[in-house]
Design an enzyme around this catalytic site. Structure first.
Site, mmCIF file in Angstrom:
data_model
loop_
_atom_site.group_PDB
_atom_site.id
_atom_site.type_symbol
_atom_site.label_atom_id
_atom_site.label_comp_id
_atom_site.label_asym_id
_atom_site.label_seq_id
_atom_site.Cartn_x
_atom_site.Cartn_y
_atom_site.Cartn_z
ATOM 1 N N LYS A 69 14.572 -30.179 -54.804
ATOM 2 C CA LYS A 69 13.294 -29.738 -55.371
ATOM 3 C C LYS A 69 12.077 -30.317 -54.656
ATOM 4 O O LYS A 69 11.060 -29.641 -54.520
ATOM 5 C CB LYS A 69 13.233 -30.071 -56.866
ATOM 6 N N ASP A 105 9.381 -25.345 -64.357
ATOM 7 C CA ASP A 105 10.127 -26.129 -65.355
ATOM 8 C C ASP A 105 9.260 -26.497 -66.563
ATOM 9 O O ASP A 105 9.723 -26.467 -67.699
ATOM 10 C CB ASP A 105 10.669 -27.415 -64.718
#
Ligand code: ATR
Length: 276
Positions: A69, A105
């Site tokens: 990420k 997220d």
């Protein structure tokens, strides 16, 4: 792009456990769209090469998961403000100008809460976040932007919590792990972002006593769906929200960008993903 069938996927290492191919595959079928979404197990040293090549192979974008990420954000030509703030990317879109990185997220976390407990108000009381790892960064960012009056950040490694609190700014109070048992007192929201309770990991054993009446508890772990954290929270009267909804909601912006339809997250979506 010359191909008529858009391709997307999830890049991770390992990636076999990911529910994203099932989720996107379900939506592609539900909306009658042409496209494919595949798992791509890519080692860290190959990530840059693979990301450069995927658009040429017909890929319009990709999700990225552990451990890529942060690197994915660094490799992007452009990033959304929230991806830069969180310091990680989970949704990449391939454009003529290069990779555009986003991090969904945090919005996925909040959308899941809003879906499950529509009357939950950020302002209703302090929030407690257990854990200060990668997942906590997006959750802390989302909660501060939603307007929680106080955020208690509880982590086993104090230095990690201090660093996250500093980066996040806002009303964050770091609490040592050996004082964790008192963290829930007077709280309106309890969030587990640690790996405690995940299948194969030790259980979550911190006391959650003393939260406000009507407090909400949510876990980002969704294997199992009913985690020890959620069981504890339910036993002391909290409303519980499992972590699968966050996975479903974080996927919406990517799917919309890549395949052109904003998908709905419904009971049927959950059932399709759980069906395996
Ligand atoms: P993720 O990206 O999923 O958040 P991570 O960055 O490895 O994964 O973070 C895992 C979190 O679970 C961390 O907050 C970690 O605490 P440390 O910062 O002290 O490592 C927490 N965690 C993992 N195992 C734990 C344990 N046995 N007891 C308490 N916390 C634990």
């Amino acid at each position: 792009m010359s191909t008529t069938v858009p391709l997307a996927g999830v890049i991770g290492d390992p990636v076999g456990h990911s529910a994203s191919p099932r989720l996107h595959g379900h939506w592609l079928r539900e909306y009658g769209l042409s496209g494919h979404y595949v798992p791509l197990e890519i080692r860290a040293e190959d990530l840059a090469t693979v990301l450069a090549a995927l658009p040429r192979a017909g890929f319009v974008g990709a999700n990225v998961t552990i451990p890529h990420k942060q690197t994915a954000l660094a490799l992007a030509a452009e990033a959304t403000e929230r991806a830069r703030r969180i310091g990680a990317a989970n949704t990449l879109t391939f454009t003529a100008g290069g990779i555009v990185a986003d991090c969904t997220d945090g919005v996925g976390f909040l959308a899941n809460l809003a879906d499950a407990v529509p009357d939950w108000q950020a302002a209703s009381g302090p929030a407690v976040v257990f854990g200060a790892g990668g997942a906590a960064r997006a959750v802390v960012d989302a909660l501060l932007r939603a307007g929680v009056p106080e955020l208690r950040l509880v982590n086993r490694t104090r230095a990690r919590a201090d660093a996250l609190a500093k980066a996040a700014g806002g009303p964050v109070r770091v609490i040592d792990w050996d004082k964790a048992d008192a963290a829930a007192v007077g709280a309106g929201l309890l969030v587990n972002t640690t790996s405690l309770g995940m299948a194969g990991n030790p259980p979550f054993e911190v006391s959650l006593a003393g939260a406000l009446p009507g407090a909400v508890a949510t876990d980002i772990v969704y294997t199992p769906l009913e985690t020890p954290f959620l069981q504890r929270a339910a036993a002391m009267g909290a409303q519980t929200v499992d972590g699968l909804g966050m996975l479903l909601h974080q996927a919406v912006p990517g799917f919309a960008r890549w395949f052109g339809v904003t998908p709905a997250v419904t009971a049927e979506t959950r059932a399709a993903v759980l069906a395996g």
